[in-house]
Each structure stands twice: as structure tokens, then as C-alpha cells.
Write an enzyme that holds these catalytic residues in place. Sequence first.
Site, PDB file in Angstrom:
ATOM      1  N   ASN A  56     -44.468  44.400  -0.461  1.00  0.00           N
ATOM      2  CA  ASN A  56     -43.989  45.667  -0.500  1.00  0.00           C
ATOM      3  C   ASN A  56     -42.882  45.776  -1.845  1.00  0.00           C
ATOM      4  O   ASN A  56     -42.870  46.927  -2.235  1.00  0.00           O
ATOM      5  CB  ASN A  56     -43.128  46.110   0.609  1.00  0.00           C
ATOM      6  N   CYS A  57     -42.464  44.679  -2.446  1.00  0.00           N
ATOM      7  CA  CYS A  57     -41.690  44.662  -3.679  1.00  0.00           C
ATOM      8  C   CYS A  57     -42.773  45.089  -5.005  1.00  0.00           C
ATOM      9  O   CYS A  57     -42.130  45.357  -6.015  1.00  0.00           O
ATOM     10  CB  CYS A  57     -40.933  43.425  -4.076  1.00  0.00           C
ATOM     11  N   TYR A  71     -31.698  22.658 -23.570  1.00  0.00           N
ATOM     12  CA  TYR A  71     -31.453  23.255 -24.787  1.00  0.00           C
ATOM     13  C   TYR A  71     -32.546  22.979 -25.742  1.00  0.00           C
ATOM     14  O   TYR A  71     -32.868  21.786 -26.035  1.00  0.00           O
ATOM     15  CB  TYR A  71     -30.029  23.023 -25.414  1.00  0.00           C
TER      16      TYR A  71
END
Length: 540
Positions: free
Chosen positions: A42-43, A418
Site C-alpha cells: 500500500n505504500c 567516512y
Amino acid sequence: MTTTVIVGGVAGGMSTATRLRRNDEKMTIIVVESSNYVSFANCGLPYFIGGEITERSDLLLQTPQSLKDRFNLDVRTGSTATAINRQAKTVTVNGPEGNYDIAYDYLVLSPGAQPTMPPIPGIEHALTLRTVEDTDHIIDHIQATQARSAVIIGGGFIGLELAENLTKRQLHTTVIERESQIMTPLDDEMAAIVATHLEKNGVTLLTNSTVEAIGENYVMAGDTRIEADVVIAALGVQPASKLARDAGLAINERGGIRVDHQQRTSDHTIFALGDAAEKTDAINGDNIMVPLAQTANRHGRLVADIIAGRNVSAMPVLATAIIGVFGLAAATTGWNERRARAAGKNIRVIHTHPVHHAGYYPGATPLHLKLIIDADNDAILGAQAVGTNGVDKRIDVIATAIRAGLGASDLADLELAYAPQFGSAKDPINMLGFIADNAKQGEKTIQWHELDQALANGWTLVDVRSPAEFSRGSIPGAINIPVDDIRDRIAELADKKVLVHCQVGLRGHIAYTLLDNYGITTANLDGGYVTWTHGQDARR
């Protein structure tokens, strides 16, 4: 043989059913779903309407037959549970074959929610979006009317996702929101970034507007008539709790089914989860309603484990959520500033505007972050993030930090991955921690919405950016003293209360420390000129 009946076969209900089968091969598991589809995405419905998802079948994750083959589940679609007899422990179902009763040992209610449909004259002309059938109706209506315009009533997550996708279908789309801003989980200055982006992409936004009437091809917003070939009501949802209420189960003041820490209702053989059931707020322990798929799925697994005999409990929720519109992401977790102030919290607020990875590496894009902190104990109350890249990563890190009980200053010490194309040596999350620690140690900041009062109270506003930046736009009443010139002009400020600001806050912090070392009463405008500008956009 034990029988578990599950009402609702989408996120929470199907998570319960499949986990329960993995826990117990012999149990009889019956799923009753009123839609003709089960376990659908449904999303993803708005993105099928817009054509981002091209194959309708991609929305249909499972079928009753596939669930029978893999999990030996008895899934009955097109079947609506109409009554619960708690004494007899039966559920009455109206299905293709008529009315009948199913006996249960355990009953799991996961009926979801239903669209809010206020008594607006002509509301019957408005479509809604909750199911695959709703999606079909919207697409059929667009095609049948050769629609060129659309009005969406409601500026929340579903409304804005639809606005993007209808615009992509070349419909001129207007969003009408009765509140002063779209996306009320965000604070207004953060929501203003999203609003500006939507408008740049062709969406018309009408806030502080109330729909008075809906016609076949128009909407009246106050005295303004807006042409609309398609009208969609996206005003939020209400818990689908009638079945529970009629059975005498405890219901909260917002219509949600009351549950304990194990998702048990007031009848301990009946569980409830998903959009229809209340949750516990992670910040203050209040009972709240959170209609989010991740929570429904997690509670489905938990209920299955409890039925199978495990002693586990539901965790409080932060209502972490994200939306994407025209390439811009906006995310939130925990409380916003508005809620924290309304609750009487003594708070600190931090705005930062870094780029999402190292600035010297190509492709760095702006990231707008906001952190709300309990000033009494350094606890993180909530956060918001808006940007084109890196939003999900940062909001997820902060949500995890809140769950782990880390303080705002602790963010400075998180070891985050990083490399120049992914982040910075001082990640935006770490920077939030540095700023939080500075505030904890006494650095005074003033928020954008406190500026007018500060000036009225005699503060002198000093813009420490370069003259070129100042000439391109400045806050009314500010005097320009670049940060590198402050030492030479310190005498001009010696007898003043000085409120400094730069573009985003860093040079303001440097100016603050310099003036503070000279013994001058000073404060830094949090988030600098950028945050103030967003605040002015919110006030327009």
C-alpha cells in the site's frame, strides 16, 4: 488443534500469520481480508498512479494461493469480519459464500485505518487512496475524464506523494491544507523548505484554507473556486475499530483499540496491532496513534511470538518517517519543537545546514538538520532532516541514538563511516553533537522566531558574513562586521548585548567565542541566515 484468526491481511496481519506459521507448523491460521487483495504494497500505491511503478503486479506481493503453498495459510479475501462473540469465541464473517462463523482460540485484529471523510457538502465526489481498488478507481477516473487538473485535500504524507505523482501525469495539482503549513510532523521552518520545492515543481499549495464544498469538477476553498477533474481526500485516517468497539473492547479517546505492552486488548485472547491499535510514545510514555507500516510489521512478528509462548513486549515508538517529493526527502523522528514547547519542556534547538558529504568532492548537496533537546538532561527529544541526499542516513542514526539512550552531546563521539563521497570527517551528525556540547557548556543561542523579541529587548544584531554576502541579502536591522574584522572593531561592541549571525552558524559560533572572551554579552542566532530565511518563508 489451536486456531488463530487474523482480521486484516496487509502489513501487520500478514506479518503475524507468516511468523506464526514459522513458530508453529500445526496451528490452524485463518486470515480474513475485506479487500480482494492480500499482502499488497500500500505504500507503493501513489507511485503506481504516477507511473514510477509500471507494473500493477509489482504491488501484489502475495496471493492467497502463494500463501497457501508456502505457509499453509487459509487466506480469505473479499471477506469482512462483521462481529465478534467473545463468549463463544467466534468471528462472524461476510464473504462470497455468505455469512458464517469462525471459532478461534486467539484472535488478532489488524483492520488498519479508514480515510477521514468530514461532512463537507459533495464529499461523495472525492476519491480516497488506501487499497488497490482505490488505486484502480483513481486511474480509471483520470482516464475516463481525460483529467487535466486535480485537487488534493490534505497536505500530509499521502497527499504530497499524490501531488508529486499526479503532477508527473501532467495534471495541474493543487493541495489544500487547513493548517498553516503542510507536513505538520515537521516544524514550520522545516516544512517551508518542502513547500518551496513543491511550488518550484508546479504544485499549487493553499494553506490556512478550508474546503467548503466539492462539485463534480470543482472545489470551493473559502470563496475561491478551483477547477478539478479529480478530487482526492487525503485528510488522514481514523482507526478502523468499529469491530472492536461493538465487541465491547476498550477504545481510547482517538478511536484506537487499547492494548497492553504485549498488544493484548482488554480481552486477553484478542490482540490488536497496526493502524487501529494505540502505541506507547517513546518520549513520555503517552498512548498515541502511529499509522506506519514498519511498526505494524514489527508488532505482527511480536504478537505471533507471544501466541507461540515467548514472553516479549512491544517497544515504545518514535514515529520515524520519511517522504520523497520531486527528489527532495524530508524525515522526522520523535517530537518536533512545537510539541516539546506545548508540553512545557525546557528545550534547546539546533539547526545546521551542512552538505551531505565532503564539500570538495563533486556532487555535494545541502542538508538541513534540526535537533530538539531536553536542556535539563541532554536527552534527544526529536529531529528533522530535509535534503536531496543523506536524509535517511542521518535521521536513522538519530532515531537509533534515541532508542539507545544517547544524549545529544554523545552524537559527537559516534564513529560513522567516512569517505569523501559518502560523508565528512566531521559528519553532520557529529557536528550536531559538537553544537549540543557547546550549548551544554553555556553557549547562548537565539532561535529565528525569538529574534524580533531579542531586538526589542536591546540586542544589537551583527552579521559576521562577508560584505558580498551581506549585500545579497540580510536581516533587517543588522550591521555588517565580518568575523575576521571583529578584533579590530571590538570597541564598537564593548557596551552592547551582541547577537551575531552568519550564513549557517559556524562563523557565528567563532564570533560568539571571540566576543565572549572579551567579556561582551553575546549570543548566536541558531542556524544563521539560512534558518531565518526558512522561517520567513513559513510566515508568508
